[in-house]
Design a protein around this motif. Structure first.
Motif, PDB file in Angstrom:
ATOM      1  N   GLU A  30     -52.363 -71.230   3.184  1.00  0.00           N
ATOM      2  CA  GLU A  30     -52.481 -72.781   3.304  1.00  0.00           C
ATOM      3  C   GLU A  30     -51.473 -73.589   3.697  1.00  0.00           C
ATOM      4  O   GLU A  30     -51.111 -74.266   4.844  1.00  0.00           O
ATOM      5  CB  GLU A  30     -53.410 -73.415   2.650  1.00  0.00           C
ATOM      6  N   PRO A  36     -56.231 -75.683   6.364  1.00  0.00           N
ATOM      7  CA  PRO A  36     -57.113 -75.538   5.099  1.00  0.00           C
ATOM      8  C   PRO A  36     -57.920 -74.303   5.160  1.00  0.00           C
ATOM      9  O   PRO A  36     -58.599 -73.990   6.034  1.00  0.00           O
ATOM     10  CB  PRO A  36     -57.827 -76.982   5.007  1.00  0.00           C
ATOM     11  N   CYS A  37     -58.013 -73.756   3.932  1.00  0.00           N
ATOM     12  CA  CYS A  37     -58.654 -72.849   3.843  1.00  0.00           C
ATOM     13  C   CYS A  37     -60.168 -73.218   3.329  1.00  0.00           C
ATOM     14  O   CYS A  37     -60.470 -74.174   2.693  1.00  0.00           O
ATOM     15  CB  CYS A  37     -58.464 -71.744   2.490  1.00  0.00           C
TER      16      CYS A  37
END
Length: 146
Positions: A30, A36-37
């Motif tokens: 990330e 973003p995960c």
């Protein structure tokens, strides 16, 4: 690109040892990628809702049990399901106060779960007049104050 992870656990307790978890792999990706995960597992309440649908059950008859406030208990709370935190894993009793939410029940370890569930699982309401998995729990669980 999309970054998808199973859970955000940075470390997992294996016996007495803490080993790297999924989050230890996704967080650096990330940071390096700027993406973003999206976690499909805990603490995503979608995981709990999907499990309930697959089991043809409902929130009132379910309970999320785990050893982490930031993933296990959070998943249950956000899905509207009762939770049991066991203190034999990652989260310690002193850590609970750091979070804005609380588990329904706190137990010393996984060995205490059977006693609680044997008293609470069933079609009838518990001795306190409530229904659901935590109804009538009388095995002296620790219930943290808000």
């Amino acid at each position: 690109a999309r970054l998808i992870g199973t859970n955000e656990d940075v470390a997992d307790r294996i016996g007495a040892e803490m080993l790297p978890g999924t989050g230890s792999l996704t967080l650096p990706i990330e940071a390096a990628s700027g993406f973003p995960c999206y976690y499909v597992g805990k603490p995503n309440p979608l995981m709990v809702s999907s499990a309930l649908a697959r089991l043809k059950s409902n929130r009132e008859r379910a309970i999320v049990i785990g050893d982490r406030m930031n993933t296990d208990v959070k998943a249950g709370v956000e899905a509207g399901v009762d939770t049991i935190l066991v203190l034999s894993g990652v989260t310690g009793e002193g850590d609970i106060q750091r979070f804005a939410y609380r588990p329904s029940i706190v137990l010393s370890g996984v060995g205490d779960i059977a006693a609680i569930l044997s008293e609470t699982v069933g079609p009838s309401a518990g001795s306190n007049g409530q229904s659901g998995p935590a109804a009538g729990a009388s095995a002296q669980p620790k219930v943290p104050a808000p």
